[in-house]
Design a protein around this motif. Structure first.
Motif, short mmCIF file in Angstrom:
data_model
loop_
_atom_site.label_atom_id
_atom_site.label_comp_id
_atom_site.label_asym_id
_atom_site.label_seq_id
_atom_site.Cartn_x
_atom_site.Cartn_y
_atom_site.Cartn_z
N VAL A 51 7.76 0.05 6.29
CA VAL A 51 9.00 -0.31 5.60
C VAL A 51 9.56 0.89 4.83
CG1 VAL A 51 10.04 -1.78 3.83
CG2 VAL A 51 8.38 -2.74 5.44
N ILE A 52 8.69 1.62 4.16
CA ILE A 52 9.11 2.81 3.40
C ILE A 52 9.74 3.85 4.33
CG2 ILE A 52 8.28 4.79 2.07
CD1 ILE A 52 6.19 2.88 0.83
N GLU A 53 9.15 3.99 5.52
CA GLU A 53 9.70 4.94 6.50
C GLU A 53 11.09 4.51 6.96
OE1 GLU A 53 8.82 6.55 11.05
OE2 GLU A 53 7.26 5.43 9.98
N ILE A 54 11.25 3.22 7.26
CA ILE A 54 12.56 2.71 7.69
C ILE A 54 13.58 2.87 6.57
CG2 ILE A 54 13.83 0.65 8.43
CD1 ILE A 54 11.18 -0.35 9.68
N GLU A 55 13.16 2.58 5.36
CA GLU A 55 14.06 2.72 4.20
C GLU A 55 14.54 4.16 4.07
OE1 GLU A 55 13.50 2.98 -0.59
OE2 GLU A 55 12.27 1.50 0.46
N LEU A 98 15.85 -3.34 1.70
CA LEU A 98 14.44 -3.22 2.08
C LEU A 98 13.56 -2.95 0.87
CD1 LEU A 98 15.56 -3.26 4.94
CD2 LEU A 98 14.04 -1.36 5.50
N ARG A 99 14.09 -2.14 -0.07
CA ARG A 99 13.32 -1.84 -1.28
C ARG A 99 13.13 -3.10 -2.13
NH1 ARG A 99 16.62 1.52 -3.49
NH2 ARG A 99 16.06 3.16 -2.03
N ALA A 100 14.14 -3.94 -2.18
CA ALA A 100 14.05 -5.19 -2.94
C ALA A 100 13.01 -6.12 -2.31
CB ALA A 100 15.41 -5.88 -2.99
N ILE A 101 13.00 -6.18 -0.98
CA ILE A 101 12.02 -7.01 -0.28
C ILE A 101 10.61 -6.47 -0.52
CG2 ILE A 101 11.17 -7.70 2.01
CD1 ILE A 101 14.09 -7.79 2.94
N GLN A 102 10.48 -5.15 -0.47
CA GLN A 102 9.18 -4.52 -0.69
C GLN A 102 8.63 -4.86 -2.08
OE1 GLN A 102 7.53 -3.20 1.60
NE2 GLN A 102 6.49 -1.30 1.08
N THR A 103 9.50 -4.85 -3.08
CA THR A 103 9.09 -5.18 -4.44
C THR A 103 8.58 -6.62 -4.53
OG1 THR A 103 10.68 -3.63 -5.40
CG2 THR A 103 9.87 -5.39 -6.84
N GLN A 104 9.29 -7.53 -3.89
CA GLN A 104 8.89 -8.94 -3.90
C GLN A 104 7.60 -9.15 -3.11
OE1 GLN A 104 10.15 -11.44 -5.69
NE2 GLN A 104 11.59 -9.99 -6.57
N LEU A 119 1.88 -10.56 -3.05
CA LEU A 119 0.48 -10.25 -2.72
C LEU A 119 -0.39 -10.27 -3.97
CD1 LEU A 119 -1.59 -9.44 -0.61
CD2 LEU A 119 -0.93 -7.05 -0.97
N HIS A 120 0.12 -9.69 -5.06
CA HIS A 120 -0.62 -9.68 -6.32
C HIS A 120 -0.90 -11.10 -6.81
CE1 HIS A 120 -1.78 -8.78 -10.44
NE2 HIS A 120 -0.80 -9.55 -10.86
N LEU A 121 0.10 -11.96 -6.76
CA LEU A 121 -0.06 -13.33 -7.24
C LEU A 121 -0.93 -14.15 -6.30
CD1 LEU A 121 3.57 -14.03 -8.50
CD2 LEU A 121 1.53 -13.65 -9.88
N VAL A 174 8.82 -15.78 -2.45
CA VAL A 174 9.10 -16.20 -1.08
C VAL A 174 10.59 -16.57 -0.94
CG1 VAL A 174 8.70 -18.02 0.63
CG2 VAL A 174 6.77 -16.97 -0.54
N THR A 175 11.12 -17.26 -1.93
CA THR A 175 12.54 -17.64 -1.90
C THR A 175 13.44 -16.40 -1.87
OG1 THR A 175 12.13 -19.71 -3.09
CG2 THR A 175 14.38 -18.85 -3.12
N THR A 176 13.14 -15.44 -2.73
CA THR A 176 13.94 -14.21 -2.79
C THR A 176 13.83 -13.41 -1.50
OG1 THR A 176 13.58 -14.09 -5.19
CG2 THR A 176 14.35 -12.09 -4.09
N ILE A 177 12.62 -13.31 -0.97
CA ILE A 177 12.41 -12.58 0.29
C ILE A 177 13.20 -13.22 1.42
CG2 ILE A 177 10.71 -12.05 2.09
CD1 ILE A 177 8.65 -11.73 -0.21
#
Length: 216
Positions: free
Chosen positions: A93-97, A114-120, A125-127, A196-199
């Motif tokens: 994803v970082i490469e595509i961004e 893509l950066r916003a999706i990556q953050t979510q 994953l953390h949660l 999940v909703t935001t993604i």
């Protein structure tokens, strides 16, 4: 204006028109190439998201099996594999961004998306890990007692360090501990649902962009 000057002027106009006509197909071809490349990158991103979804499914199934069997080693091995998969997806994803930010594409809007999706995804994953850790530990009042620190005076008897006088204060502490546990679990679950909703909302934007590019 003499005839010679008129001929020169007519020639310059024709050359100008010819140059313009030649540039228009080139510009159109360049735009088409850029759109095609953008479309390929967006499709590649969706494929990466599909890999993430499959990894979550494996993690969920593996955790459910662990909760039944208690196979710690198998669960830890699964977590290692899933972590590698998520890390690789993040790199993709970082490469595509970064490609969207280059002049060849010049699509800062898609890079931001893509950066916003990556953050979510990181938050999700953390949660998810937090939820599994909480469920592994269990509610404080329901946790199994470990007797490794107890003293054994006879083969079948021991002095249990966990025995204590049941008091109102002790009961209150247990209730408070359970309430704190329940709140932490609910908060983590709610956080995953929000991510999940935001993604999904961002993914809809990606799909709209793909549809628009395909229609060109």
């Amino acid at each position: 204006m003499d005839k010679k000057n008129q001929l020169v002027e007519d020639f310059e106009k024709k050359v100008s028109l010819t140059d313009t006509e030649a540039m228009e197909p080139e510009a159109a071809a360049s735009s088409s190439s850029k759109s095609s490349s953008t479309l390929l990158l967006l499709r590649r991103f969706l494929e990466t998201q599909q890999r993430r979804a499959q990894a979550y499914a494996k993690l969920k199934q593996g955790f459910a099996e662990y909760m039944v069997s208690g196979g710690e080693l198998a669960y830890q091995q699964l977590c290692s594999k899933i972590t590698e998969e998520f890390n690789d997806c993040s790199k993709q994803v970082i490469e595509i961004e970064s490609l969207f930010l280059k002049p060849d594409h010049d699509r800062d809007d898609l890079a931001d998306l893509l950066r916003a999706i990556q953050t979510q995804e990181k938050q999700k994953l953390h949660l998810t890990a937090t939820i599994q850790l909480l469920k592994k530990a269990g509610r404080p009042s329901e946790r199994l007692v470990n007797h490794e620190n107890c003293r054994f005076s006879k083969p079948m008897e021991h002095e249990c360090v966990h025995l204590h006088e049941i008091t109102e204060a002790a009961g209150t502490e247990e209730v408070e501990a359970d309430a704190e546990y329940d709140n932490a679990l609910k908060e983590a679950i709610r956080g995953v649902q929000d991510s999940v909703t935001t993604i999904n909302e961002h993914l809809e934007e990606i799909k709209y962009e793909i549809a628009a590019l395909e229609a060109q």
